[in-house]
Design an enzyme around this catalytic site. Sequence first.
Site, PDB file in Angstrom:
ATOM      1  N   GLU A   1     -41.266 -33.566  24.032  1.00 47.50           N
ATOM      2  CA  GLU A   1     -40.114 -34.474  23.981  1.00 47.50           C
ATOM      3  C   GLU A   1     -39.349 -34.370  25.295  1.00 47.50           C
ATOM      4  O   GLU A   1     -38.681 -33.369  25.556  1.00 47.50           O
ATOM      5  CB  GLU A   1     -39.186 -34.133  22.805  1.00 47.50           C
ATOM      6  CG  GLU A   1     -39.664 -34.630  21.456  1.00 47.50           C
ATOM      7  CD  GLU A   1     -40.776 -33.800  20.856  1.00 47.50           C
ATOM      8  OE1 GLU A   1     -41.520 -34.312  19.996  1.00 47.50           O
ATOM      9  OE2 GLU A   1     -40.934 -32.636  21.248  1.00 47.50           O
TER      10      GLU A   1
ATOM     11  N   SER B   1     -46.177 -36.107  21.363  1.00 49.64           N
ATOM     12  CA  SER B   1     -45.122 -36.344  22.353  1.00 49.64           C
ATOM     13  C   SER B   1     -44.400 -37.690  22.236  1.00 49.64           C
ATOM     14  O   SER B   1     -44.915 -38.656  21.689  1.00 49.64           O
ATOM     15  CB  SER B   1     -45.655 -36.203  23.782  1.00 49.64           C
ATOM     16  OG  SER B   1     -46.252 -34.951  23.963  1.00 49.64           O
TER      17      SER B   1
ATOM     18  N   SER C   1     -45.879 -31.078  20.484  1.00 43.55           N
ATOM     19  CA  SER C   1     -45.318 -32.375  20.858  1.00 43.55           C
ATOM     20  C   SER C   1     -44.356 -32.197  22.029  1.00 43.55           C
ATOM     21  O   SER C   1     -43.492 -31.329  22.010  1.00 43.55           O
ATOM     22  CB  SER C   1     -44.581 -32.989  19.663  1.00 43.55           C
ATOM     23  OG  SER C   1     -44.050 -34.257  19.985  1.00 43.55           O
TER      24      SER C   1
END
Length: 343
Positions: free
Chosen positions: A271, A231, A269
């Site tokens: 974002e 992230s 991840s």
Amino acid sequence: MGIDKNEWGFRVGHLPHGERNKISDVPGVTVGHCTLADGDIQTGVTALLPHPGDVFHDKVLAACHVINGFGKTTGLVQIDELGTLETPILFTNTLSVGTVETALVRYMLERNPDICETTGSVNPVVCECNDCGLNDIRGLHVTEAHVAAALADCKADFAEGAVGAGRGMRCHGLKGGIGSASRLVELDGKSYTIGALVLSNHATFDDLIVAGTPIHELLEARIPPHEDKGSIITVLATDIPLSERQLRRLCHRALVGLSRTGSACGNGSGEIVLAFTTANRMPHYSDKALLPMEMLHDDAINPLFRAVAECVEESVLSSLLHAETVTGYHGRTVQCLSDLLKK
């Protein structure tokens, strides 16, 4: 403690930057840290104040955008619905979000006796990345006292790299953390500022691009293969009078800056992007039904898009180049980019 921005030997983009080249070049914005660095404990808290006044009663217009939703940020639903930010923005590790949110609620209650008495509730905003590789995250070492310390530390000239919430973070397989940058744009003969701050903990080493060059072509050093997960949180601030819609458009352009550094936004991840303007405020109480507000003509927004792309790209690189090599949980060590560049 990393490489100073003036010593990088390259420049990101073409637009001029502010005095500090940080998000705090936007007047009134400050950032503070509380860093926990003791053996297996490598974590912390970072706080961002949108302005020095009462943020609950003098809210700033805001927007958010989820590029990939593998994250646990609190407060996004109300920002998306109402278009305002009414608390500081706090950053920490994934499993400490609850503790930090409680501490932020206490902070707001202490300063606003009307909350849940004569008015409604408050929308605390807490952002996270997972630092479990370097930090004993299961130990739940972040306390409410650490949150208070980060809030008390807020200032314009703040540290970057492996500090605060960024202490245990990894970026492109190297030591990441807190990074920031700013850009200046001129509108109607007046200079304005756009700033970015990131908590970087994402992407892979082989994808890392520095000033347009793949990093593995510059370095003989290698690091073990690893997955694209972990992230990155991006916060954008400006003193340009924008609407919530225009702020959301800026959020969308953060992906351009992330892409320039080699991010592919992997499945694991998260974002997440938040943006706010200090120029347009929303009073909590008003005796008038209609409120005046300035906004930018959309035909003039292109320089802002460029500024966001440059700010985010440089903020990611700044988080890498200001970081230090850290040894933490189970003796794991994550190298910093500046150490690799010296080899």
